[in-house]
Design an enzyme around this catalytic site. Structure first.
Site, short mmCIF file in Angstrom:
data_model
loop_
_atom_site.label_atom_id
_atom_site.label_comp_id
_atom_site.label_asym_id
_atom_site.label_seq_id
_atom_site.Cartn_x
_atom_site.Cartn_y
_atom_site.Cartn_z
N CYS A 131 0.27 -1.63 -0.24
CA CYS A 131 0.65 0.65 -0.06
C CYS A 131 0.78 1.45 -0.03
O CYS A 131 1.60 0.91 0.87
CB CYS A 131 -1.25 0.05 1.24
SG CYS A 131 -1.90 1.56 1.47
N ILE A 192 -0.54 -6.19 -10.05
CA ILE A 192 0.17 -5.67 -9.45
C ILE A 192 -0.76 -4.96 -8.38
O ILE A 192 -2.24 -4.11 -8.83
CB ILE A 192 0.62 -3.78 -10.00
CG1 ILE A 192 0.04 -3.89 -11.07
CG2 ILE A 192 1.45 -4.88 -10.92
CD1 ILE A 192 0.54 -2.75 -11.95
#
Lengths: 306, 259
Positions: A131, A192
Site C-alpha cells: 500500500c 500489481i
C-alpha cells in the site's frame, strides 16, 4: 461451455474473475447492483489489527484513463471483521480471500492468528505489502526481498489456507520480490498494487490528494501491470493473479496471456459494481468462439519477438 | 439504486455556463425517495473519464429525471454535446434526503448558491410553503426571477439582479423564528457561512454537501467528510469520517466539519 475453474495451491475456484481488495468493500454491499455468487472470489478490503480512520480528504481524483486514491487503509479492524463479517461469509457462495495489512511482522501475524483461531470459511489471505498511501501499509516489506521472505515464511507457519503476497510495481525489480515470496512459501502472488502517482490542479496550484502522492489505478496502468505479470511469470513457478486496469474480457485475456492464472477486477467496480459478472460472461463467449475448453492453454502464451 | 441507460429528452443552456438536462430514466425515477438525492453519470462508454460525476436531482416528473450542471471541465463540456435521443449511463438514485420541511409549524428557508441550486429547486417543489434565496455572482447566472411577493429572492455579488450581496445578506434581513429550518446547497464557503450563522442564532440547518466520489455506492471510501464528535452514522467505519455518498449528501449542520 468452457470449464473456467482454476486451481491455486490446493484451492479450486469456479472461475478466474476475482474482485480486488479495496474496490468491493467487504463483499456485502450493493446487492441491487451485483450478484456476487458469480464472482470467482472476493478479496476483501485490507484489514489491520486495529480499526483505522483513513486519510483526510481529498482521497480521490480522476486522472487520464485512471484515478488516484489515497484512502489510507480505512477499515473496521480484525475484531469486527471476525464478529460481523465472518458469519455473513459462512452463508455466501462466493469464496472470500481476506486481505491483511500491517506495519510490522507481529501485526500481520496477530491479525492472521485471530482469524485462524475461529472457525470460518474464508479460503485464503492476500498479504498487502504494497500500500503506497500510509506508513503502516507494509511498503517497507514490499520493497525489500529479505523482509518479504521473512514475512511470508512467518505467516506460512500460521495457516494452511491460501497465502498470496500482493506485489508493488513501485520497486526496482518486481521479480526479486516475487521470488522472495515464493521462497517464503507463498502459494501465489498477486500483481500489481497501485502505481505511485500525483495530481495537481494548475488553477489552484494545489495537490488534488491530501497525502500528495496516491495510488494510480485504472486502464492507465494496464501496460505496467501486464509487464510486471509477464516478468514475474518468467521468474517464479507459483501462480500469478493479475491486477491492473482491466475493464473488459479482452483485458483479462491479455493478462492471462502475460502469465496470470486468475485476475482481479479493481477500479472498474467503482463505475459498475456488476462489471465482473459481465466480464465473466464475455470471457465465456470468447472461449466458446475460440473453441477452447479452458483458459489453461492461454496462461503465459503471449507470442513475443525475442 | 439502479444503473440505467437513460435517454436525453432535453439538454439546454439556461443561464451563463449553466445547463439543464432532462433524462428519461424510469428505473431510477421509480426508486426515487425525495429531494436531496442525486444520480451519478458517465460521460460515455469510453474509459478516458472513468469516474462517474455525481449530480443532484433538480426535478423528478414521472419517469423523467432533471439535473442542472455547470460547465466546469472536459466532462461537463461533453455533457453539453448530448442531444435529445442520445443515451447517458446513470446510476441512482443515491444518497439521503432533506427532512422535516413539511412538518407542522416548520418555516423552511431554502438557500441555493451557484449550481447548488439543483436540489434546492427540487426541494422547493416538494415544500408546501417555503422561502427561497438563490445566489449567483451576476444576473446572467440566474435563470429565475426575483419575486419577493412569492418569497423567491435572488442575490448577486455585483447587484445586477435582486439583492446586492450574497445569500447571507438576504438571510440576515429575514425574520427568523424558532421554527425556521434552513436548507442549503452551494459552494463550501457559502455552506460554512450558513453553518456559522445557524450556530450563532441556534437555528436548525440541513446542508447538502459536495464531495469527490469514486463510486457513489460506498465501495471506494473516497468521499469522506469529517464529522463532529459523537455523531456515529451507519455508513462509516469509525467516528471521524462519514461517507457522503451513503450517509449524505444531506447533513444537519452540527454533524459535520468542513475541511
Amino acid at each position: 461451455m468452457a470449464d473456467l475453474s482454476i486451481k491455486i495451491g490446493h484451492t479450486t475456484f469456479k472461475n478466474p474473475i476475482f474482485v480486488a481488495s479495496g474496490t468491493f468493500g467487504y463483499g456485502t454491499d450493493n446487492p441491487e447492483l451485483v450478484d456476487v455468487s458469480n464472482i470467482g472470489a472476493i478479496v476483501t478490503k485490507s484489514i489491520t489489527l486495529n480499526p483505522r480512520e483513513g486519510n483526510p480528504p481529498p482521497r480521490i481524483v480522476e486522472t487520464p484513463s485512471g484515478m488516484i486514491n489515497s484512502i489510507g487503509l480505512a477499515n473496521i479492524g480484525v475484531e469486527k471483521y471476525i464478529s460481523e463479517l465472518l458469519p455473513i461469509y459462512e452463508v455466501m457462495d462466493t469464496p472470500i480471500i481476506m486481505n491483511i495489512a500491517g506495519s510490522s511482522i507481529t501485526e500481520y501475524i496477530d491479525v492472521m492468528k485471530k482469524v485462524e483461531a475461529v472457525s470460518s470459511n474464508i479460503v485464503g489471505y492476500e498479504i498487502n505489502i504494497s500500500c503506497p498511501n500510509v506508513k503502516e501499509g507494509g511498503m517497507e516489506f514490499g520493497v525489500d526481498c529479505e523482509m518479504t521472505e521473512k514475512l511470508t515464511r512467518e505467516l506460512r507457519n500460521f495457516t494452511d489456507r491460501l497465502l498470496i503476497m500482493k506485489l508493488s510495481p513501485n520497486v526496482t525489480d518486481i521479480t526479486a520480490i516475487a521470488k522472495s515470496s515464493e521462497n517464503g512459501g507463498a502459494d501465489a502472488v498477486s500483481a500489481i498494487n497501485t502505481v505511485v502517482g500525483m495530481s495537481i490542479d494548475h488553477k489552484t496550484k494545489k495537490s488534488n490528494i491530501y497525502t500528495t502522492y496516491g495510488g494510480l489505478s485504472g486502464p492507465a496502468i494496464k501496460p505496467v501491470g501486464l509487464a510486471c505479470v509477464h516478468k514475474v511469470f518468467n521468474a517464479v513457478k507459483i501462480p500469478i493473479i493479475g491486477i491492473g486496469g482491466m475493464v473488459s474480457s479482452h483485458d483479462v485475456i491479455e493478462y492471462i496471456l502475460a502469465g496470470s492464472c486468475a485476475v482481479q477486477i479493481g477500479t472498474a467496480n467503482y463505475r459498475d459494481p456488476g462489471i465482473a459478472e459481465k466480464i465473466l460472461n464475455d470471457l465465456n463467449d470468447y472461449l466458446d468462439e475460440q473453441n477452447l475448453n479452458s483458459i489453461t492453454s492461454l496462461i503465459g502464451a503471449v507470442k513475443t519477438y525475442v | 439504486m439502479k444503473i440505467e441507460q437513460a435517454i436525453v429528452l432535453r439538454n439546454e443552456q439556461i443561464a451563463h455556463g449553466i445547463w439543464r438536462m432532462s433524462l428519461v430514466a424510469p428505473d431510477v425515477a421509480s426508486a426515487y425517495v425525495g429531494p436531496g438525492q442525486f444520480i451519478s453519470l458517465l460521460t460515455d462508454d469510453s474509459w478516458d473519464h472513468l469516474v462517474r460525476r455525481p449530480m443532484s436531482i433538480a426535478k423528478i416528473n414521472e419517469d423523467e429525471v432533471d439535473i442542472i450542471y455547470k460547465i466546469f471541465g472536459d466532462v461537463t463540456d461533453h455533457f453539453t454535446k448530448k442531444c435529445p435521443g442520445d443515451s447517458m449511463n446513470i446510476l441512482g438514485p443515491l444518497g439521503n434526503v432533506f427532512t422535516d420541511y413539511n412538518s407542522e409549524f416548520a418555516e423552511p428557508i431554502l438557500i441555493g448558491g451557484g449550481v447548488g441550486l439543483a436540489p434546492i429547486l427540487n426541494l422547493y417543489d416538494a415544500c408546501e410553503k417555503a422561502v427561497m434565496i438563490i445566489g449567483a455572482r451576476s444576473a446572467d447566472e440566474h435563470f429565475l426571477n426575483h419575486k419577493p411577493d412569492n418569497s423567491v429572492y435572488l442575490t448577486t455579488d455585483d447587484g445586477t439582479a435582486g439583492i446586492e450581496g450574497n445569500v447571507l445578506t438576504a438571510l440576515k434581513n429575514m425574520n427568523l423564528s424558532e421554527n425556521t429550518i434552513l436548507f442549503a446547497c452551494g459552494p463550501e464557503p457559502m455552506l460554512i457561512a450558513i453553518q456559522n450563522y445557524a450556530d450563532e442564532y441556534n437555528i436548525r440547518a440541513q446542508l447538502s454537501v459536495e464531495s469527490y466520489m469514486g463510486c457513489g455506492v460506498g465501495l471506494c471510501q473516497g468521499c469522506v467528510i469529517e464529522r463532529q464528535n459523537g455523531q456515529v452514522m451507519k455508513h462509516s467505519y469509525h467516528e471521524k469520517y462519514s461517507l457522503v455518498c451513503l450517509d449524505g449528501p444531506v447533513y444537519e449542520c452540527d454533524e459535520i466539519i468542513f475541511g
